[in-house]
Design an enzyme around this catalytic site. Structure first.
Site, PDB file in Angstrom:
ATOM      1  N   SER A 190      29.335 -50.905  17.342  1.00 56.26           N
ATOM      2  CA  SER A 190      27.911 -50.909  17.013  1.00 56.26           C
ATOM      3  C   SER A 190      27.568 -49.913  15.977  1.00 56.26           C
ATOM      4  CB  SER A 190      27.054 -50.697  18.221  1.00 56.26           C
ATOM      5  OG  SER A 190      25.833 -51.409  18.251  1.00 56.26           O
ATOM      6  N   ASP A 246      27.549 -57.672  19.247  1.00 55.06           N
ATOM      7  CA  ASP A 246      27.612 -56.143  19.594  1.00 55.06           C
ATOM      8  C   ASP A 246      28.933 -55.820  20.157  1.00 55.06           C
ATOM      9  OD1 ASP A 246      27.501 -53.286  20.376  1.00 55.06           O
ATOM     10  OD2 ASP A 246      25.353 -53.470  19.641  1.00 55.06           O
TER      11      ASP A 246
END
Length: 295
Positions: A38, A184
């Site tokens: 991320s 993510d």
């Protein structure tokens, strides 16, 4: 000293990593290989491309994070529409501006695809919800999706890893088994320190990880009084459970734990002063870490 680095996810809180990286560089440490999830994938990719901590600091201090959230014109006129469209699009915002910004910055260092980086120098963690598995880019591109890593955009890979569920619209890619929904990487591994560990093989270099939390043995208990708090606790537990297996007392000594209080993952309207504060927190924790680590 050359080291391998690992950066956790954490949204805008990852600005603290810049301060930590600056301290490491000033004390003579350089990253040979980097991995991240991320927001950590963003910093890992830019570091692999050749950006120094001072260069990153300058870029991120002047960047308006709010401009990275591309709100469709219909939602600007009719705000309630975003909640209606969430059901169909699976996320509130596209993430196109984030990808375009990364693409521009990487191109300034001559990096477009994974072929432009030294072999094995960058690992990006994503979560494939369709296949229900952790995906490591570029390693899994060919094996799982039949895609040549040499042609795959690094900025696209980072955008995939940064697809915070429900906030950003997931990226969909076609693989050998059909279309996959990618979100993510933090859903399945928010701190991939395991990426540089190979069982039975000695490390070529020391590993330094950076995680935006307290050490595992000092994590606060979660207070759950309602359904929203339970959902938040459920998501955090999912993030931590996989990685906790790999953060043993032995490996904890190689991690700079940077607990950031009072800042949310999606606080995109931060002021320059708040950004500077986060970077200073990172620098201070890196100093404390190095004092122990060198002994």
């Amino acid at each position: 000293m050359k080291v391998d680095g690992v950066f956790s996810g954490g949204g805008v809180k990852a600005l603290a990593f810049i301060g930590a990286m600056e301290e490491l560089e000033e004390q003579g440490y350089t990253f040979t290989r980097v991995a991240g999830t991320s927001a950590g994938a963003i910093l890992a990719s830019l570091t692999a491309a050749g950006y120094s901590a001072p260069e990153l600091k300058q870029k991120l201090k002047t960047l308006s994070f709010e401009k990275l959230v591309d709100i469709p014109i219909t939602e600007r006129l009719l705000p309630f529409m975003k909640w209606l469209m969430l059901y169909y699009r699976l996320g509130l915002y596209k993430g196109n501006r984030l990808e375009a910004t990364l693409e521009k910055w990487l191109e300034e260092k001559g990096v477009r695809t994974f072929a432009d980086l030294p072999h094995n120098s960058l690992k990006i963690i994503c979560s494939d919800l369709t296949l229900g598995r952790i995906v490591v880019l570029p390693d899994d591109l060919k094996r799982i999706y039949g895609i040549d890593p040499a042609t795959f955009s690094v900025a696209k890979a980072v955008r995939m890893s940064s697809g915070l569920p429900y906030f950003f619209i997931p990226v969909k890619i076609h693989g050998k088994k059909g279309k996959s929904v990618i979100v993510d990487g933090g859903v399945l591994s928010n701190f991939p320190i395991w990426i540089w560990e190979t069982k039975g093989i000695c490390r070529k270099r020391p590993i330094i990880g950076m995680q935006l939390s307290d050490p595992p043995d000092k994590l606060p208990e979660k207070k759950i009084r309602n359904a929203i708090q339970m959902f938040h606790a459920l998501f955090k537990t999912m993030q931590q459970a996989h990685d906790a297996r790999y953060i043993s007392p032995k490996s904890s000594k190689d991690v700079i734990f940077i607990p950031v209080k009072g800042v949310q993952t999606t606080d995109f309207d931060m002021s320059a002063k708040e950004k500077e504060y986060l970077m200073e927190i990172g620098r201070e924790h890196a100093k404390e870490f190095l004092q122990r680590w060198k002994k």
